[in-house]
Design an enzyme around this catalytic site. Structure first.
Site, mmCIF file in Angstrom:
data_model
loop_
_atom_site.group_PDB
_atom_site.id
_atom_site.type_symbol
_atom_site.label_atom_id
_atom_site.label_comp_id
_atom_site.label_asym_id
_atom_site.label_seq_id
_atom_site.Cartn_x
_atom_site.Cartn_y
_atom_site.Cartn_z
ATOM 1 N N HIS A 5 -9.629 2.969 -0.199
ATOM 2 C CA HIS A 5 -8.225 2.546 -0.204
ATOM 3 C C HIS A 5 -7.900 1.923 -1.556
ATOM 4 O O HIS A 5 -8.310 0.808 -1.861
ATOM 5 C CB HIS A 5 -7.990 1.546 0.923
ATOM 6 C CG HIS A 5 -6.549 1.226 1.171
ATOM 7 N ND1 HIS A 5 -5.527 1.676 0.372
ATOM 8 C CD2 HIS A 5 -5.937 0.479 2.149
ATOM 9 C CE1 HIS A 5 -4.372 1.234 0.833
ATOM 10 N NE2 HIS A 5 -4.592 0.506 1.906
ATOM 11 N N HIS B 267 -2.237 7.636 6.634
ATOM 12 C CA HIS B 267 -2.640 6.436 5.899
ATOM 13 C C HIS B 267 -4.122 6.185 6.160
ATOM 14 O O HIS B 267 -4.883 5.931 5.235
ATOM 15 C CB HIS B 267 -1.778 5.257 6.352
ATOM 16 C CG HIS B 267 -1.957 4.021 5.552
ATOM 17 N ND1 HIS B 267 -1.838 3.998 4.178
ATOM 18 C CD2 HIS B 267 -2.250 2.737 5.920
ATOM 19 C CE1 HIS B 267 -2.035 2.770 3.738
ATOM 20 N NE2 HIS B 267 -2.301 1.992 4.765
ATOM 21 N N CYS C 139 0.808 -1.222 0.000
ATOM 22 C CA CYS C 139 0.000 0.000 0.000
ATOM 23 C C CYS C 139 0.842 1.272 0.000
ATOM 24 O O CYS C 139 0.290 2.373 -0.107
ATOM 25 C CB CYS C 139 -0.943 0.007 1.205
ATOM 26 S SG CYS C 139 -1.967 -1.474 1.315
#
Length: 614
Positions: A450, A412, A260
């Site tokens: 995401h 994040h 990620c």
């Protein structure tokens, strides 16, 4: 050391198009004036196939319903195909069915008897028949971050058999190049062919029916594997498409994967190429299209995704609130899968000043550190303490003790219970260490979900918008901070935060990313105001004044291109089969190589860089 300048931005996510800051503006639609929002509504209306000439309240309502996190649209969550193994038996009777001869298995089971009739065969089975029974189930997760409803980037160019992630790549890279305000051919006139780098990829590779998923599933679904599927599945294929079909590049290429955090891994590669002088222009980005039921099931079974029943339990409701599925730093249940393509163009400072391209900010550095020994490969660890601390320390070194107070954090912020505790503790401890008492923290996954490898690209685009319109998007999907979140030195933004006209109150942003496996990355990005101030100190007032004069025309061109895109007149750069070079295109000498498609030759290394060892 050279400062890598951000001079182009482009892409698409659940909030819309990145260039022109339209995706950023969509997040702030509830606070920006109607005059600022009109072009964004117009852009989205064209993209979504809605009424384009008259942006009425009903059109805006339709746009709002079809953007940001919402019910998944790339597949029907109420009807997901699933097959079950079964043994069929007719008891004392036989099982009979008819097949085309071409569909018979290569190995005929011992309990089958065949009777041919023309092109067909009647099959009689003695005993049991192994079978796969098709069923349609309700997927436990119905929330996702799809790109705007109705928008199909593949329809803008000849995209036959292209996986969705590569369609997003072509669109996003074209959008970034169009934002430059300078034709790409003009850029090429100022650099050698090998002074370009492209770092782009996909963390999950290409995973739909046109690529890896279709190839793997073909033997079980009766499908056929095409000659394109294997090559198009590769994780670095976005870079390959940009080089081969978008910009005709023979420069450095590849992707640096880090789950990620992958976008920041690629950004670091680009920064280093600019700083070392290896490249004058770098295209950095990622494209991901993971809103696919099979991929999502892999994450769901880990407990990573926010399931409908969990969200309903949080809200004490019988109805799932798809819009609020992602709730960073609040009581939450998991992250929300999304698709996105985000690209930025970095440029050498001298070239940028010469061309007059708009400077949106600068990428000071990216810090990457692993977690060390782990019990669970997917669990967070200590590496992110290192990366955030390094980024904050660099901010203090560059901006000074007062300047580091004028930074904010793009967290994040996935919306998982584990993330809210671990990331908030990291940020809070770093804030304490550097004397920051009220560090603004936001998390835009609450808007767009995401997007895995592209996620930090989403964060970057939203951060750069702050220095255009002055607002840091708040986390509007939450109404409280969870009790286990560390926030003594943080200001976790539950509402939009005004950072001064053109974001003047903020000199930098720390973009944070955490990935499975211990892939941690934190970037320091400086504001355009601070960047210009630094350039003036290095090159002088006259040089910057001349740059600003050249930039007027470039901004006009960029604004004109944006306006045309808002009206549905987009320029997609896709040059399949054009200007292809072969062995006849190459001319070699001992100190250079000339390629027919380029004006300047590529210099070959003739000096010994290891002369000290002789």
């Amino acid at each position: 050391m050279k400062l890598p300048l951000i001079v182009g931005i482009g892409g698409i996510n659940a909030a819309g198009r990145s260039s022109g800051f339209h995706s950023y503006k969509r997040m702030l639609a509830d606070i920006l004036p109607a005059s600022e929002m009109h072009s964004t509504w117009q852009d989205l209306a064209h993209r979504m196939g809605l009424e384009k000439d008259d942006i009425t309240p009903s059109v805006i309502e339709a746009i709002q319903a079809g953007t940001l996190i919402r019910r998944i649209e790339t597949f029907d969550p109420d009807r997901v195909l699933q097959q079950y193994k079964a043994q069929l038996s007719a008891g004392d009777d036989q099982i009979r069915f008819t097949l085309r001869k071409s569909k018979l298995p290569a190995q005929i089971p011992a309990n089958w008897t065949l009777e041919a009739t023309g092109s067909k065969v009647q099959v009689t089975v003695q005993g049991e028949l192994d079978a796969l029974l098709a069923d349609y189930i309700t997927f436990p997760v119905s929330s996702g971050g799809n790109i705007p409803r109705g928008f199909e980037p593949g329809k803008l160019y000849h995209s036959r058999h292209h996986p969705r992630g590569l369609q997003l790549t072509v669109y996003g890279a074209s959008d970034a190049l169009n934002s430059l305000g300078v034709d790409w051919d003009e850029v090429l006139q100022h650099i050698r062919p090998d002074e370009i780098s492209v770092y782009a990829g996909s963390g999950l590779a290409q995973i739909d029916d046109q690529s890896l998923a279709g190839m793997v599933a073909a033997p079980l679904t009766g499908g056929r594997v095409s000659s394109k599927m294997m090559a198009l599945s590769l994780a670095e294929m976005p870079a390959d498409f940009i080089n081969g079909y978008v910009i005709n590049s023979v420069g450095t290429t590849g992707t640096n994967m880090g789950a990620c955090a992958t976008f920041l891994y690629n950004l670091r590669q680009g920064i280093q190429d600019i700083q070392s002088g290896q490249a004058k222009v770098v295209i950095v980005g990622n494209a991901e299209a993971p809103v696919v039921s099979e991929i999502m099931e892999g994450f769901r079974i880990m407990g990573a995704l926010a399931e409908d029943e969990q969200l309903k339990a949080l809200d004490q409701s019988e109805t799932v609130d798809n819009r609020r599925a992602c709730r960073p730093f609040s009581d939450n249940a998991g992250f929300t899968m999304a698709e996105s393509a985000q690209f930025t163009v970095l440029m050498d400072e001298e070239l940028a000043l010469k061309l007059g391209v708009t400077i949106y900010g600068s990428a000071a550095d990216v810090f990457i550190n692993a977690d060390g020994n782990k019990k669970s490969i997917s669990a967070p660890g200590v590496g992110n303490y290192v990366t955030v601390a390094k980024a904050a320390a660099l901010a203090q070194a560059v901006l000074g003790p007062d300047g580091v107070q004028k930074t904010f954090v793009q967290a994040h912020g996935t919306g998982t219970p584990q993330n809210r505790v671990t990331e908030s503790h990291i940020l809070n401890e770093v804030a304490k260490t550097f004397g920051i008492s009220n560090w603004p923290v936001t998390a835009i996954k609450s808007y767009v979900g995401h997007s895995m490898s592209a996620a930090a690209g989403d964060q970057l685009m939203a951060s750069l918008g702050v220095w255009q319109y002055g607002w840091i998007p708040g986390i509007k999907t939450i109404d409280h901070i969870a009790d286990d979140v560390h926030q003594s030195n943080l200001n976790i933004l539950m509402d939009h935060y005004f950072a001064g006209t053109a974001g003047d109150d903020m000199q930098g942003v720390i973009i944070n990313a955490k990935g499975f496996g211990g892939n941690n990355a934190s970037a320091l990005v400086l504001s355009p105001q601070k960047t210009l101030s630094m350039l003036e100190k290095k090159y002088g007032h006259v040089a910057v004044a001349e740059y600003l004069a050249r930039n007027v025309k470039v901004r006009e061109v960029s604004a004109s291109r944006d306006q045309r895109a808002c009206q549905g007149e987009e320029e997609i750069r896709y040059y399949f089969g054009e200007s292809v070079m072969d062995e006849t295109s190459v001319s070699l000498t001992p100190d250079s190589i000339q390629l027919s498609a380029f004006q300047d030759a590529i210099a070959l290394p003739t000096a010994n860089p290891y002369v000290d060892y002789e």
